[in-house]
Design a protein around this motif. Structure first.
Motif, PDB file in Angstrom:
ATOM      1  N   LEU A 119      41.280  74.068  65.859  1.00 32.51           N
ATOM      2  CA  LEU A 119      41.136  75.522  66.003  1.00 32.51           C
ATOM      3  C   LEU A 119      42.177  76.064  66.983  1.00 32.51           C
ATOM      4  O   LEU A 119      42.807  77.098  66.734  1.00 32.51           O
ATOM      5  CB  LEU A 119      39.729  75.871  66.487  1.00 32.51           C
ATOM      6  N   MET A 120      42.358  75.361  68.092  1.00 31.75           N
ATOM      7  CA  MET A 120      43.365  75.779  69.068  1.00 31.75           C
ATOM      8  C   MET A 120      44.757  75.747  68.453  1.00 31.75           C
ATOM      9  O   MET A 120      45.581  76.627  68.704  1.00 31.75           O
ATOM     10  CB  MET A 120      43.318  74.869  70.296  1.00 31.75           C
ATOM     11  N   ALA A 121      45.005  74.718  67.641  1.00 37.65           N
ATOM     12  CA  ALA A 121      46.315  74.585  67.005  1.00 37.65           C
ATOM     13  C   ALA A 121      46.605  75.750  66.075  1.00 37.65           C
ATOM     14  O   ALA A 121      47.746  76.214  65.967  1.00 37.65           O
ATOM     15  CB  ALA A 121      46.391  73.266  66.235  1.00 37.65           C
ATOM     16  N   VAL A 122      45.560  76.242  65.399  1.00 40.37           N
ATOM     17  CA  VAL A 122      45.735  77.391  64.492  1.00 40.37           C
ATOM     18  C   VAL A 122      46.195  78.613  65.275  1.00 40.37           C
ATOM     19  O   VAL A 122      47.158  79.300  64.893  1.00 40.37           O
ATOM     20  CB  VAL A 122      44.415  77.692  63.742  1.00 40.37           C
TER      21      VAL A 122
ATOM     22  N   SER B 201      47.552  78.642  68.245  1.00 42.03           N
ATOM     23  CA  SER B 201      48.868  78.340  68.810  1.00 42.03           C
ATOM     24  C   SER B 201      49.963  78.530  67.771  1.00 42.03           C
ATOM     25  O   SER B 201      51.043  79.055  68.074  1.00 42.03           O
ATOM     26  CB  SER B 201      48.886  76.904  69.343  1.00 42.03           C
ATOM     27  N   GLY B 202      49.661  78.099  66.521  1.00 44.18           N
ATOM     28  CA  GLY B 202      50.631  78.248  65.439  1.00 44.18           C
ATOM     29  C   GLY B 202      50.913  79.695  65.086  1.00 44.18           C
ATOM     30  O   GLY B 202      51.969  80.020  64.534  1.00 44.18           O
ATOM     31  N   VAL B 203      49.972  80.575  65.393  1.00 47.13           N
ATOM     32  CA  VAL B 203      50.164  82.012  65.143  1.00 47.13           C
ATOM     33  C   VAL B 203      50.979  82.650  66.268  1.00 47.13           C
ATOM     34  O   VAL B 203      51.909  83.428  66.028  1.00 47.13           O
ATOM     35  CB  VAL B 203      48.796  82.723  65.003  1.00 47.13           C
TER      36      VAL B 203
ATOM     37  N   LEU C  96      38.533  79.065  73.405  1.00 45.89           N
ATOM     38  CA  LEU C  96      39.570  78.210  72.813  1.00 45.89           C
ATOM     39  C   LEU C  96      40.649  79.041  72.126  1.00 45.89           C
ATOM     40  O   LEU C  96      41.824  78.658  72.110  1.00 45.89           O
ATOM     41  CB  LEU C  96      38.938  77.230  71.813  1.00 45.89           C
ATOM     42  N   ALA C  97      40.244  80.169  71.539  1.00 46.17           N
ATOM     43  CA  ALA C  97      41.225  81.040  70.876  1.00 46.17           C
ATOM     44  C   ALA C  97      42.242  81.568  71.885  1.00 46.17           C
ATOM     45  O   ALA C  97      43.457  81.554  71.635  1.00 46.17           O
ATOM     46  CB  ALA C  97      40.506  82.208  70.194  1.00 46.17           C
TER      47      ALA C  97
ATOM     48  N   ILE D   2      30.052  80.687  69.672  1.00 49.12           N
ATOM     49  CA  ILE D   2      30.871  81.907  69.666  1.00 49.12           C
ATOM     50  C   ILE D   2      31.691  82.015  70.943  1.00 49.12           C
ATOM     51  O   ILE D   2      32.911  82.254  70.908  1.00 49.12           O
ATOM     52  CB  ILE D   2      29.992  83.163  69.495  1.00 49.12           C
ATOM     53  N   SER D   3      31.036  81.807  72.093  1.00 50.69           N
ATOM     54  CA  SER D   3      31.775  81.913  73.364  1.00 50.69           C
ATOM     55  C   SER D   3      32.805  80.792  73.479  1.00 50.69           C
ATOM     56  O   SER D   3      33.899  80.998  74.015  1.00 50.69           O
ATOM     57  CB  SER D   3      30.807  81.872  74.547  1.00 50.69           C
ATOM     58  N   LEU D   4      32.470  79.599  72.965  1.00 45.84           N
ATOM     59  CA  LEU D   4      33.426  78.486  72.982  1.00 45.84           C
ATOM     60  C   LEU D   4      34.635  78.824  72.124  1.00 45.84           C
ATOM     61  O   LEU D   4      35.786  78.594  72.531  1.00 45.84           O
ATOM     62  CB  LEU D   4      32.750  77.213  72.461  1.00 45.84           C
TER      63      LEU D   4
END
Length: 576
Positions: free
Chosen positions: A313-316, A318-320, A369-370, A363-365
């Motif tokens: 999820l973090m990678a997504v 980051s990729g944006v 992470l986003a 949700i908060s996590l």
């Protein structure tokens, strides 16, 4: 060079960055598997990562200098070849069963890997006009960020596919890609103009190797949460002493060198020095993501090994943000993008520390992470690479990139040792807190009730302590049941002796009474499952909260130094 050749070269440079960054993380989940396969201890297996880190750090400045002298494509191709040969040898070590063979192969792999990222980044940055340089470097940041964060997940997935006994495949997957990149690189003509070679700085290269090795090894072994004892250990102070002695010698050598392996003027120029400080901070903060899977598993009460998708999820995100950051660098400035990155990281880390750790929810996590993923994408590469490339002479961009990567690697090296102390402290508090919430034991034939904390925690064997430390929130109750069962079995002979002189109910033996007592007690632990899990979760979350507060402080420091940067996109190169 025609446009088609240029496009092909850009693709293979990006592909090289991808496999180089992916390999950094893909080995992490396999370390224990490799240790088991080669029959080595867990402490020895750390060298699988450590020796790669050391050789990688040493090779970067030398590879960067060679590429400025002899051509980026030539050195990049050689680096890919070394990386491929090292990967193949690492794979073969699975079948030779030799740990020494694996370590030698990792050194070869790292010597190649150290020349991939900085040389490729310098080439890509040079290939675009100034108004599009940020967007080009944004591609680098996106690929590097995504591949770095996906590495551990990819490693776990591959092991699940081929089996733990075939861990060599983690390395072999690099080989066909390396072969393809080398063939294409050799076929494509390159008209790159290289720097007229001066006398090679051989002495400087040797000394800088010793300086980097001594510093990196000392930092790798330095435990900041136990600084006083750690800094005086034989694994730290001799290497710090070597570094302190060699550093001024290296400075003198480089000042006299016609073509120094490391340009000392980078550290005296305000703008570049600030860029290097920010790179160090970025490296130190970046390693906080290592703890995200474990934190997510604890927060969501997931089984160990299932939190890898959180890194995805973090990678997504980051990729944006990486390519977006590149466009914003072109339109505005790297200072703006770095500020956005550190603010995002600060928000994300604070959310994990103050919200998720105290009131866990998906949700908060996800929100935390986003923001961290966005911050990584903005900070990871584009603005820092842009600042280095636009503020040095075109004939030494690879050397400048190598210096940047080296400084960031030093930050990465010390980060886990700074942050792990918070988790270690939480781990120490875990056993006594769990003992306190276990049901009290009422001894058969007696009205005396004792808690497991009174005698249990002091009687924990090393194996039992290891089992407690390796448990997760989903297995902790069963682990405590096994521990309690073993403790009761330990007390049983003494209880039987006490019962011999007492009157037992008709038809009831001492063994039957103790067995029923044991069953009833273990059933009480099952009834307390929710309480036990909550104590385990909250204790570890307290440690994670402090860890992410530390990450937030690191991000705040990054923001402060970023605000000191010039508003201009580049500075005068006259003094470099």
């Amino acid at each position: 060079m025609n446009k088609n050749n240029k496009t092909v070269l850009l693709i293979i440079f990006l592909l090289g960055i991808f496999i180089g960054a992916l390999d950094t993380g893909i080995v992490s989940p396999a370390r224990t598997v490799i240790a088991s396969g080669l029959s080595i201890s867990s402490s020895s297996s750390v060298w699988i990562v450590t020796i790669y880190t050391l050789a990688y750090a040493v090779s970067m400045p030398i590879a960067g200098k060679f590429s400025d002298r002899y051509g980026k494509k030539k050195i990049f191709t050689l680096s890919i070849a070394l990386f491929g040969v090292g990967s193949l040898l690492c794979c073969i070590s699975d079948y030779t069963g030799s740990f020494s063979f694996l370590l030698a192969a990792r050194v070869i792999q790292a010597l190649g890997g150290g020349g991939i990222m900085p040389v490729a980044t310098a080439y890509i940055g040079e290939s675009f006009p100034p108004e599009k340089k940020g967007s080009a470097l944004g591609m680098v940041g996106a690929i590097y960020g995504v591949s770095t964060t996906l590495g551990p997940t990819a490693g776990s997935a591959l092991l699940n596919l081929v089996g733990n006994s075939n861990w060599g495949m983690l390395f072999f997957i690099n080989v066909p890609i390396c072969i393809a990149v080398i063939i294409i690189a050799l076929l494509v003509k390159d008209e790159e103009v290289v720097k007229a070679p001066k006398k090679m700085d051989v002495l400087g290269s040797v000394v800088v190797t010793l300086v980097i090795l001594s510093l990196m090894y000392a930092l790798t072994n330095l435990q900041f949460h136990d600084f006083a004892n750690s800094v005086t250990s034989a694994k730290v102070w001799p290497y710090l002493l070597v570094f302190i002695i060699l550093l001024p010698i290296f400075i003198v050598i480089e000042k006299k060198a016609l073509d120094p392996v490391l340009n000392l003027k980078y550290f005296t120029n305000r703008e570049i020095a600030l860029t290097l400080v920010i790179a160090f901070i970025t490296g130190a903060g970046m390693m906080g993501i290592v703890f995200v899977p474990q934190f997510g598993e604890n927060v969501l009460k997931l089984k160990t090994g299932s939190g890898g998708y959180l890194v995805t999820l973090m990678a997504v995100f980051s990729g944006v943000s990486a390519p977006l950051g590149g466009k914003l660098v072109d339109k505005y400035s790297p200072k703006l993008v770095l500020s956005m990155g550190f603010i995002s990281t600060l928000i994300g880390s604070s959310t994990l520390a103050f919200v998720v750790a105290t009131q866990p929810s998906f949700i908060s996590l996800l929100i935390g992470l986003a923001f961290i993923g966005l911050g990584m994408g903005f900070c990871m590469g584009t603005p820092l690479n842009y600042l280095m490339q636009t503020n040095v002479d075109a004939t030494e961009t690879a050397s400048a990139q190598s210096t940047l990567s080296l400084i960031r690697s030093i930050g990465v090296a010390i980060s886990p040792n700074i942050l792990i102390g918070f988790i270690s402290e939480a781990g120490k508090n875990l056993a006594p807190k769990l003992m306190n919430v276990l049901p009290k034991i009422t001894v058969p034939g007696s009205n005396t009730a004792i808690s497991m904390a009174q005698g249990g925690s002091a009687s924990i064997s090393p194996d039992q302590l290891s089992a407690l430390q390796n448990a997760d929130v989903t297995t902790i109750t069963d682990t405590l049941k096994q521990f309690s069962s073993s403790m009761i079995d330990k007390f049983s002979p003494m209880l039987k002796q006490q019962m011999q002189g007492s009157k037992l109910p008709k038809g009831v033996t001492a063994d039957a009474l103790i067995g029923k007592w044991k069953t009833d007690y273990l059933s009480q632990i099952d009834t307390s499952r929710t309480t036990i899990e909550n104590v385990f979760q909250s204790t570890l979350n307290n440690g994670f909260a402090k860890l992410f507060i530390g990450a937030a402080v690191i991000a705040l420091l990054g923001l402060i130094f970023t605000l000191l940067l010039s508003r201009k996109k580049s500075i005068s190169k006259a003094n470099l």
